[in-house]
Design a protein around this motif. Structure first.
Motif, mmCIF file in Angstrom:
data_model
loop_
_atom_site.group_PDB
_atom_site.id
_atom_site.type_symbol
_atom_site.label_atom_id
_atom_site.label_comp_id
_atom_site.label_asym_id
_atom_site.label_seq_id
_atom_site.Cartn_x
_atom_site.Cartn_y
_atom_site.Cartn_z
ATOM 1 N N ILE A 57 0.835 -1.206 0.000
ATOM 2 C CA ILE A 57 0.000 0.000 0.000
ATOM 3 C C ILE A 57 0.866 1.252 0.000
ATOM 4 O O ILE A 57 0.602 2.213 -0.750
ATOM 5 C CB ILE A 57 -0.945 -0.021 1.213
ATOM 6 C CG1 ILE A 57 -2.075 -1.034 0.972
ATOM 7 C CG2 ILE A 57 -1.522 1.359 1.483
ATOM 8 C CD1 ILE A 57 -2.979 -1.234 2.154
ATOM 9 N N ASP A 58 1.910 1.268 0.819
ATOM 10 C CA ASP A 58 2.785 2.446 0.879
ATOM 11 C C ASP A 58 3.416 2.722 -0.484
ATOM 12 O O ASP A 58 3.511 3.882 -0.912
ATOM 13 C CB ASP A 58 3.866 2.238 1.932
ATOM 14 C CG ASP A 58 3.306 2.235 3.348
ATOM 15 O OD1 ASP A 58 2.155 2.682 3.532
ATOM 16 O OD2 ASP A 58 4.012 1.767 4.266
ATOM 17 N N ALA A 59 3.849 1.657 -1.176
ATOM 18 C CA ALA A 59 4.462 1.843 -2.489
ATOM 19 C C ALA A 59 3.444 2.360 -3.504
ATOM 20 O O ALA A 59 3.750 3.234 -4.331
ATOM 21 C CB ALA A 59 5.066 0.520 -2.972
ATOM 22 N N HIS A 60 2.202 1.837 -3.439
ATOM 23 C CA HIS A 60 1.166 2.284 -4.366
ATOM 24 C C HIS A 60 0.793 3.750 -4.122
ATOM 25 O O HIS A 60 0.651 4.536 -5.075
ATOM 26 C CB HIS A 60 -0.071 1.402 -4.210
ATOM 27 C CG HIS A 60 -1.235 1.846 -5.028
ATOM 28 N ND1 HIS A 60 -1.233 1.821 -6.413
ATOM 29 C CD2 HIS A 60 -2.452 2.350 -4.666
ATOM 30 C CE1 HIS A 60 -2.391 2.271 -6.868
ATOM 31 N NE2 HIS A 60 -3.142 2.606 -5.832
ATOM 32 N N ASP A 94 -5.088 3.950 4.949
ATOM 33 C CA ASP A 94 -5.777 4.361 3.724
ATOM 34 C C ASP A 94 -5.604 5.875 3.543
ATOM 35 O O ASP A 94 -6.515 6.655 3.847
ATOM 36 C CB ASP A 94 -7.257 3.980 3.820
ATOM 37 C CG ASP A 94 -8.052 4.438 2.612
ATOM 38 O OD1 ASP A 94 -7.467 4.558 1.523
ATOM 39 O OD2 ASP A 94 -9.263 4.683 2.761
ATOM 40 N N PRO A 95 -4.434 6.306 3.049
ATOM 41 C CA PRO A 95 -4.210 7.752 2.876
ATOM 42 C C PRO A 95 -5.123 8.322 1.790
ATOM 43 O O PRO A 95 -5.365 7.703 0.762
ATOM 44 C CB PRO A 95 -2.732 7.833 2.454
ATOM 45 C CG PRO A 95 -2.145 6.516 2.841
ATOM 46 C CD PRO A 95 -3.253 5.523 2.706
ATOM 47 N N ARG A 96 -5.625 9.542 2.043
ATOM 48 C CA ARG A 96 -6.413 10.262 1.042
ATOM 49 C C ARG A 96 -5.623 11.493 0.597
ATOM 50 O O ARG A 96 -4.988 12.168 1.411
ATOM 51 C CB ARG A 96 -7.773 10.669 1.607
ATOM 52 C CG ARG A 96 -8.636 9.477 2.018
ATOM 53 C CD ARG A 96 -10.091 9.887 2.189
ATOM 54 N NE ARG A 96 -10.232 10.996 3.118
ATOM 55 C CZ ARG A 96 -11.324 11.768 3.198
ATOM 56 N NH1 ARG A 96 -12.342 11.552 2.375
ATOM 57 N NH2 ARG A 96 -11.395 12.737 4.089
ATOM 58 N N LEU A 97 -5.694 11.769 -0.702
ATOM 59 C CA LEU A 97 -4.900 12.836 -1.291
ATOM 60 C C LEU A 97 -5.807 13.918 -1.852
ATOM 61 O O LEU A 97 -6.904 13.641 -2.344
ATOM 62 C CB LEU A 97 -4.021 12.276 -2.417
ATOM 63 C CG LEU A 97 -3.173 11.048 -2.087
ATOM 64 C CD1 LEU A 97 -2.462 10.560 -3.336
ATOM 65 C CD2 LEU A 97 -2.189 11.340 -0.967
ATOM 66 N N ARG A 110 -12.800 16.401 -4.974
ATOM 67 C CA ARG A 110 -11.443 16.932 -4.927
ATOM 68 C C ARG A 110 -10.537 16.103 -4.031
ATOM 69 O O ARG A 110 -9.471 16.568 -3.633
ATOM 70 C CB ARG A 110 -11.461 18.388 -4.446
ATOM 71 C CG ARG A 110 -12.331 19.320 -5.273
ATOM 72 C CD ARG A 110 -11.990 19.255 -6.764
ATOM 73 N NE ARG A 110 -10.617 19.669 -7.023
ATOM 74 C CZ ARG A 110 -9.965 19.428 -8.162
ATOM 75 N NH1 ARG A 110 -10.567 18.747 -9.116
ATOM 76 N NH2 ARG A 110 -8.730 19.856 -8.329
ATOM 77 N N VAL A 111 -10.967 14.901 -3.687
ATOM 78 C CA VAL A 111 -10.174 14.016 -2.841
ATOM 79 C C VAL A 111 -10.027 12.671 -3.543
ATOM 80 O O VAL A 111 -11.006 12.129 -4.075
ATOM 81 C CB VAL A 111 -10.830 13.820 -1.458
ATOM 82 C CG1 VAL A 111 -10.007 12.850 -0.622
ATOM 83 C CG2 VAL A 111 -10.968 15.153 -0.735
ATOM 84 N N LEU A 112 -8.818 12.131 -3.558
ATOM 85 C CA LEU A 112 -8.540 10.842 -4.166
ATOM 86 C C LEU A 112 -8.199 9.819 -3.091
ATOM 87 O O LEU A 112 -7.487 10.129 -2.128
ATOM 88 C CB LEU A 112 -7.370 10.953 -5.156
ATOM 89 C CG LEU A 112 -7.515 11.945 -6.315
ATOM 90 C CD1 LEU A 112 -6.252 11.936 -7.164
ATOM 91 C CD2 LEU A 112 -8.734 11.608 -7.154
ATOM 92 N N SER A 113 -8.706 8.617 -3.262
ATOM 93 C CA SER A 113 -8.389 7.505 -2.357
ATOM 94 C C SER A 113 -7.779 6.385 -3.196
ATOM 95 O O SER A 113 -8.485 5.490 -3.663
ATOM 96 C CB SER A 113 -9.631 7.007 -1.632
ATOM 97 O OG SER A 113 -10.210 8.020 -0.841
ATOM 98 N N ARG A 118 -8.223 0.843 -5.818
ATOM 99 C CA ARG A 118 -7.644 -0.421 -6.255
ATOM 100 C C ARG A 118 -8.246 -1.618 -5.542
ATOM 101 O O ARG A 118 -8.366 -2.693 -6.128
ATOM 102 C CB ARG A 118 -6.126 -0.403 -6.029
ATOM 103 C CG ARG A 118 -5.348 0.354 -7.085
ATOM 104 C CD ARG A 118 -5.542 -0.286 -8.452
ATOM 105 N NE ARG A 118 -4.749 0.356 -9.480
ATOM 106 C CZ ARG A 118 -3.545 -0.041 -9.849
ATOM 107 N NH1 ARG A 118 -2.981 -1.082 -9.259
ATOM 108 N NH2 ARG A 118 -2.903 0.594 -10.805
ATOM 109 N N LEU A 119 -8.598 -1.453 -4.286
ATOM 110 C CA LEU A 119 -9.130 -2.565 -3.484
ATOM 111 C C LEU A 119 -10.635 -2.370 -3.321
ATOM 112 O O LEU A 119 -11.125 -2.044 -2.239
ATOM 113 C CB LEU A 119 -8.432 -2.625 -2.123
ATOM 114 C CG LEU A 119 -6.909 -2.768 -2.171
ATOM 115 C CD1 LEU A 119 -6.328 -2.796 -0.763
ATOM 116 C CD2 LEU A 119 -6.486 -4.018 -2.937
ATOM 117 N N ALA A 120 -11.352 -2.565 -4.418
ATOM 118 C CA ALA A 120 -12.803 -2.341 -4.390
ATOM 119 C C ALA A 120 -13.510 -3.363 -3.515
ATOM 120 O O ALA A 120 -14.504 -3.056 -2.851
ATOM 121 C CB ALA A 120 -13.361 -2.380 -5.808
ATOM 122 N N GLN A 121 -13.015 -4.599 -3.504
ATOM 123 C CA GLN A 121 -13.586 -5.638 -2.657
ATOM 124 C C GLN A 121 -12.916 -5.602 -1.291
ATOM 125 O O GLN A 121 -11.768 -5.165 -1.161
ATOM 126 C CB GLN A 121 -13.411 -7.021 -3.290
ATOM 127 C CG GLN A 121 -13.965 -7.120 -4.708
ATOM 128 C CD GLN A 121 -15.458 -6.911 -4.755
ATOM 129 O OE1 GLN A 121 -16.185 -7.312 -3.856
ATOM 130 N NE2 GLN A 121 -15.923 -6.268 -5.819
#
Length: 265
Positions: A57-60, A94-97, A110-113, A118-121
């Motif tokens: 997750i950190d790398a993604h 789960d960082p939000r940008l 205006r916020v991306l998760s 990527r992990l919809a399930q």
């Protein structure tokens, strides 16, 4: 003797990241100290799963922070995302940008998760596979006990959760079936004569019975079950309820077709 187990992760040419997972101590050799105990194996798997997934997750997220225009997306906040796996329930970061000004979003968000995208399930495929496989053989409660015995799942799973997961898998598989047809015969006798000689025969057994309501004995429905046994290959089983199942012919046809059933057979 002390055993220390570490996870070493390397990405590209960067320096590896080392995470200590567990330490075990052993005295004189005996049956009690021989190798890993089950509880130790569960602890190791659980910590390994958490460490691996968090590094992924950190790398993604690190890659997602750079917009295609080259700007860095600022960090808004960090939440947690619950994930159920065969090696335990995880609450991963789960960082939000903040979205870059060149990001397009139909809803104007205006916020991306990047992690949630990527992990919809929320349940991994291997856990769903185990739940579905075992629940097809024994009850949901016994399935829960089996999973808890051999995997580091703990109290984060119950019979109701397994039932919901299995029903979700069943609905997804049903949605992937083709449309129902009154007849599945394809082609004509001339076409069939041109087909190669079929493989060894399939033996199909079908049986049925009525299931009555425990509260109203006049209410019942018919269940049809069967088994398709090839001379070579895997035995397949099928079942449906007449009057309720909307695709009984399609269900049987797909089972036979998956075993190589031909129109001239």
């Amino acid at each position: 003797m002390e055993f220390m187990i570490q996870l070493v992760a390397r990405q590209g040419e960067t320096d590896p990241v080392t995470t200590e997972l567990v330490r075990f101590e052993r005295g004189e050799l005996s049956m009690d100290t021989f190798g890993l105990a089950l509880v130790e194996a569960k602890t190791l798997l659980s910590r390994l799963q958490l460490a691996m997934t968090q590094l992924q997750i950190d790398a993604h997220v690190q890659r997602a922070r750079t917009c295609r225009c080259g700007r860095k997306r600022p960090l808004k906040d960090i939440r947690t995302l619950p994930m159920r796996t065969a090696f335990g329930k995880l609450d991963v970061r789960d960082p939000r940008l903040h979205a870059c000004r060149c990001d397009s979003n139909a809803e104007g968000a205006r916020v991306l998760s990047p992690v949630r995208a990527r992990l919809a399930q929320r349940v991994t495929p291997d856990l769903l596979h185990l739940e579905t496989r075992w629940a097809s053989l024994v009850s949901f409660g016994v399935t829960r006990d089996l999973l808890e015995d051999v995997l580091p799942i703990g109290e984060h799973i119950n019979a109701a959760t397994i039932r919901n997961d299995v029903m979700g898998v069943a609905k997804r598989l049903d949605s992937e079936l083709g449309d129902e047809q009154s007849v599945f015969i394809d082609g004509c006798q001339e076409d069939w004569n041109a087909l190669p000689i079929p493989d060894p025969p399939l033996t199909v057994g079908i049986d049925g019975g009525y299931v009555r309501s425990a509260k109203n004995r006049k209410v019942n429905f018919e269940v049809i079950v069967g088994k398709s046994v090839p001379e070579q290959g895997e035995v397949r089983r099928f079942g449906f309820t007449t009057g309720y199942d909307k695709k009984p012919r399609r269900r049987l046809y797909e089972v036979l077709r998956s075993q190589g059933f031909a129109m001239n057979q």
